[in-house]
Design a protein around this motif. Structure first.
Motif, mmCIF file in Angstrom:
data_model
loop_
_atom_site.group_PDB
_atom_site.id
_atom_site.type_symbol
_atom_site.label_atom_id
_atom_site.label_comp_id
_atom_site.label_asym_id
_atom_site.label_seq_id
_atom_site.Cartn_x
_atom_site.Cartn_y
_atom_site.Cartn_z
ATOM 1 N N ASP A 14 17.550 10.115 7.387
ATOM 2 C CA ASP A 14 18.250 9.109 7.882
ATOM 3 C C ASP A 14 18.650 8.071 6.905
ATOM 4 N N LEU A 15 19.713 8.103 5.959
ATOM 5 C CA LEU A 15 19.987 7.230 5.064
ATOM 6 C C LEU A 15 19.934 5.735 5.540
ATOM 7 N N GLU A 16 20.461 5.373 6.772
ATOM 8 C CA GLU A 16 20.446 3.819 7.130
ATOM 9 C C GLU A 16 18.839 3.576 7.378
ATOM 10 N N ALA A 17 18.047 4.285 8.053
ATOM 11 C CA ALA A 17 16.732 3.873 8.230
ATOM 12 C C ALA A 17 16.029 3.734 6.970
ATOM 13 N N THR A 18 16.284 4.700 5.848
ATOM 14 C CA THR A 18 15.635 4.561 4.765
ATOM 15 C C THR A 18 15.910 3.380 3.926
ATOM 16 N N ILE A 19 17.222 3.172 3.957
ATOM 17 C CA ILE A 19 17.671 1.883 3.179
ATOM 18 C C ILE A 19 17.070 0.805 3.775
ATOM 19 N N ALA A 20 16.894 0.550 5.043
ATOM 20 C CA ALA A 20 16.580 -0.552 5.938
ATOM 21 C C ALA A 20 14.894 -0.617 5.244
ATOM 22 N N PHE A 21 14.366 0.127 5.392
ATOM 23 C CA PHE A 21 12.840 0.352 4.660
ATOM 24 C C PHE A 21 12.568 -0.257 3.307
ATOM 25 N N PHE A 22 13.311 0.385 2.588
ATOM 26 C CA PHE A 22 13.373 -0.015 1.078
ATOM 27 C C PHE A 22 13.855 -1.531 0.703
ATOM 28 N N ASP A 24 13.881 -4.028 2.860
ATOM 29 C CA ASP A 24 12.981 -4.784 3.524
ATOM 30 C C ASP A 24 11.754 -5.083 2.836
ATOM 31 N N LEU A 25 11.502 -4.221 1.873
ATOM 32 C CA LEU A 25 10.506 -4.268 0.775
ATOM 33 C C LEU A 25 10.925 -4.932 -0.451
ATOM 34 N N ILE A 53 25.513 8.887 -0.104
ATOM 35 C CA ILE A 53 24.447 8.198 -0.923
ATOM 36 C C ILE A 53 24.206 6.692 -1.191
ATOM 37 N N ALA A 54 23.301 6.364 -1.515
ATOM 38 C CA ALA A 54 23.208 4.874 -1.883
ATOM 39 C C ALA A 54 22.300 4.885 -3.011
ATOM 40 N N MET A 55 22.450 3.695 -3.869
ATOM 41 C CA MET A 55 21.764 3.556 -4.807
ATOM 42 C C MET A 55 21.222 2.292 -4.901
ATOM 43 N N LEU A 56 19.722 2.029 -4.970
ATOM 44 C CA LEU A 56 19.163 0.829 -4.622
ATOM 45 C C LEU A 56 18.376 0.573 -5.886
ATOM 46 N N GLN A 57 18.037 -0.755 -6.286
ATOM 47 C CA GLN A 57 17.460 -1.538 -7.418
ATOM 48 C C GLN A 57 16.304 -2.358 -7.121
ATOM 49 N N THR A 58 15.198 -2.206 -7.830
ATOM 50 C CA THR A 58 14.113 -3.228 -7.771
ATOM 51 C C THR A 58 14.485 -4.663 -8.095
ATOM 52 N N PRO A 59 14.067 -5.578 -7.783
ATOM 53 C CA PRO A 59 14.282 -7.034 -8.050
ATOM 54 C C PRO A 59 14.025 -7.251 -9.572
ATOM 55 N N ASP A 60 13.618 -6.588 -10.294
ATOM 56 C CA ASP A 60 13.398 -6.674 -11.737
ATOM 57 C C ASP A 60 14.457 -6.125 -12.553
ATOM 58 N N GLY A 61 15.298 -5.139 -12.103
ATOM 59 C CA GLY A 61 16.221 -4.352 -12.412
ATOM 60 C C GLY A 61 15.800 -3.252 -13.276
ATOM 61 N N ASN A 62 14.635 -3.157 -13.180
ATOM 62 C CA ASN A 62 14.349 -1.940 -14.124
ATOM 63 C C ASN A 62 14.152 -0.599 -13.412
ATOM 64 N N GLY A 63 14.042 -0.375 -11.861
ATOM 65 C CA GLY A 63 13.823 0.684 -11.004
ATOM 66 C C GLY A 63 14.803 0.860 -10.333
ATOM 67 N N ARG A 64 15.422 2.118 -10.260
ATOM 68 C CA ARG A 64 16.481 2.305 -9.179
ATOM 69 C C ARG A 64 15.895 3.837 -8.403
ATOM 70 N N LEU A 65 16.187 3.856 -7.126
ATOM 71 C CA LEU A 65 16.266 4.892 -6.282
ATOM 72 C C LEU A 65 17.773 5.354 -5.821
ATOM 73 N N VAL A 104 5.745 -5.329 6.431
ATOM 74 C CA VAL A 104 6.967 -5.042 6.462
ATOM 75 C C VAL A 104 7.249 -3.474 6.830
ATOM 76 N N ALA A 105 6.300 -2.674 5.933
ATOM 77 C CA ALA A 105 6.326 -1.284 6.121
ATOM 78 C C ALA A 105 5.972 -0.832 7.537
ATOM 79 N N ALA A 106 4.932 -1.519 8.141
ATOM 80 C CA ALA A 106 4.623 -1.379 9.731
ATOM 81 C C ALA A 106 5.818 -1.470 10.647
ATOM 82 N N ARG A 107 6.522 -2.586 10.261
ATOM 83 C CA ARG A 107 7.809 -2.840 11.371
ATOM 84 C C ARG A 107 8.563 -1.648 11.269
#
Length: 143
Positions: A14-22, A24-25, A53-65, A104-107
């Motif tokens: 489920d792309l939408e649920a996974t995007i929401a999880f990451f 929120d983190l 597909i969706a590309m996500l990035q960590t706040p420091d800009g160095n990591g992507r999923l 956050v993860a528990a939610r």
């Protein structure tokens, strides 16, 4: 030859649920698309490849999923991997506040596999099961 890690790709149920999880983190969505056609068949090695597909990035800009939900061919459900199985099985994140990250993860219905451990005086860390069975390690540096 210089080499740089571009991203880690994860097939999800489920792309939408996974995007929401990451998100929120703390990750941000860089972009979204639906891909198909000959170029994706060739690149991925699957005939009739069609995915959201969706590309996500960590706040420091160095990591992507890169998260992808298959439309065709049908996604194949497998048992979630265990920490001691050979192969790719987890994504790890450093967090400033592990208690807040766990809230956050528990939610999202995600909880530690066993609990939070302290590694010497260096880290508090835990593995938890995220969306689509993804193992997510959260690590809070104590120093």
């Amino acid at each position: 030859m210089p080499i740089k890690l571009e991203n880690v790709g994860i097939a999800v149920r489920d792309l939408e649920a996974t995007i929401a999880f990451f998100t929120d983190l703390g990750l941000t969505v860089l972009g979204r698309d639906t891909v198909s056609g000959e170029w994706t068949d060739t690149a991925v090695g699957l005939d009739g490849n069609h995915a959201k597909i969706a590309m996500l990035q960590t706040p420091d800009g160095n990591g992507r999923l890169e998260l992808f939900e298959y439309i065709h061919p049908d996604a194949i459900e497998t048992e979630p991997s265990r920490p001691n199985e050979i192969g790719m099985h987890r994504v790890a994140f450093s967090v400033d506040d592990i208690d807040e990250a766990l809230e956050v993860a528990a939610r999202h219905g995600c909880h530690p596999l066993r609990g939070v451990a302290t590694y010497g005086d260096v880290y508090k860390l835990t593995y938890e099961r995220g969306p689509s069975g993804i193992l997510v390690m959260l690590a809070h540096e104590l120093r």
